[in-house]
Enzyme design. Structure first.
Site, short mmCIF file in Angstrom:
data_model
loop_
_atom_site.label_atom_id
_atom_site.label_comp_id
_atom_site.label_asym_id
_atom_site.label_seq_id
_atom_site.Cartn_x
_atom_site.Cartn_y
_atom_site.Cartn_z
N GLY A 1 24.28 -37.00 33.64
CA GLY A 1 24.58 -38.43 33.68
C GLY A 1 25.86 -38.67 34.46
N ASP B 1 14.64 -29.89 36.17
CA ASP B 1 15.61 -30.65 35.38
C ASP B 1 14.94 -31.20 34.11
OD1 ASP B 1 18.14 -31.89 35.03
OD2 ASP B 1 17.35 -33.78 35.84
#
Ligand code: 13P
Ligand code: ZN
Length: 298
Positions: free
Chosen positions: A218, A81
């Protein structure tokens, strides 16, 4: 069983579902997330964020994640990530990760294309999928910070400067051949300090231009309705971490408070287990929404 990002997102796209992608910077989170996916019998992505190198290095956690994926009863993609340099992406591929995110969103558009393209060439030759990012995903002052600094909507003159431009997204995807694209439309890494105003229609505008699976970062801390609209509009991978970790933290705090009130000794191995259970339940709820199942409150 180990799966690539491409396999999972292609299947999710057909079903109009999203694959949950969870950062797993310790054994408790890893076990909690995989158990959640197994209990629901859904595929899942486990990620190592470059940002979490201080919590646990890729060298240590990577092989554990791959082994956990191999023995899992559901398809599991092992993903890097927000990799910000070639070395970390190559290291993940070398360890056997089936997918990497190369995040050059801090660079100008041309450099983002040029560098992402290089990673894609190497990754595809090795059968590894690549996710890239275009636009600015906000970063909360509390937690988060995967991207550039801690900027929020107020720091931009116009939100168009931060959010992913659909025409540029088309040029980006055509030139890089990425397998998935992370897009910015108002979400923020970390804890939401005020309710976000998401530009959910932008997902549709981008989807009309490009065919690659779109990724929402997010993502923890949003409402069930926001997830469902985002998925209906074309989001196929959902990156979810902060609020799951917070659930683990809250469970530990409550356990310690209760033990203190009873003047009982607190052992770390008990705390680890309490956190794992809370993380599992939180991930399970998220996975139920992402897979368009009926959600049960836990
Ligand atoms: P949150 O931690 O805000 O859920 O975001 C996760 C993420 O985007 C990881 O890349
Ligand atoms: Zn992210």
């Amino acid at each position: 069983m180990l799966a690539t990002l491409k396999e999972l997102v292609t299947d999710a796209k057909e079903k109009k579902h999203a694959i949950g992608a969870f950062n797993t910077p310790n054994l408790e989170t890893l076990r909690g997330v995989i158990k959640a996916a197994e209990e629901l019998n859904v595929p899942v992505i486990i990620s190592h964020a470059e940002l979490h190198e201080d919590l646990i290095p890729l060298d240590v956690m990577g092989p554990i994640m791959i082994q956990a994926a191999r023995v899992a009863k559901v398809p599991v993609c092992v993903h890097l990530d927000h990799g910000t340099n070639f070395d970390v992406c190559l290291k993940a591929m070398h360890l056997g990760f089936t997918s990497v995110m190369y995040d050059a969103s801090t660079k100008n558009f041309e450099d983002n294309i040029k560098e992402t393209k290089e990673i894609v060439k190497v990754a595809h030759a090795l059968g590894v999928s690549v996710e890239a990012e275009l636009g600015y995903i906000f970063n909360s002052e509390l937690g988060g910070g995967e991207g550039r600094g801690h900027l929020s909507a107020e720091d931009f003159n116009s939100l168009d400067d931060a959010y992913t431009n659909p025409d540029l997204a088309k040029i980006f995807v055509e030139n890089t051949n990425v397998d998935a694209l992370a897009i910015a439309f108002g979400t923020s890494h970390g804890v939401y300090l005020k309710k976000p105003e998401l530009d959910l229609n932008r997902i549709l505008d981008i989807k009309r231009k490009i065919d690659v699976p779109l990724v929402m970062h997010g993502a923890s801390g949003l409402s069930e309705k926001e997830y469902r609209i985002a998925i209906e509009n074309g989001i196929t991978k959902i990156n979810y971490f902060t609020y799951m970790s917070k659930a683990g933290g809250n469970a530990v705090v409550n356990f310690i408070k209760e033990a203190d009130a009873k003047e009982e000794t607190v052992f770390f191995h008990d705390l680890a287990l309490i956190a794992e259970k809370a993380i599992k339940e939180n991930a399970k709820n998220a996975l139920m929404i992402f897979n368009m199942m009926k959600r049960v409150d836990v």
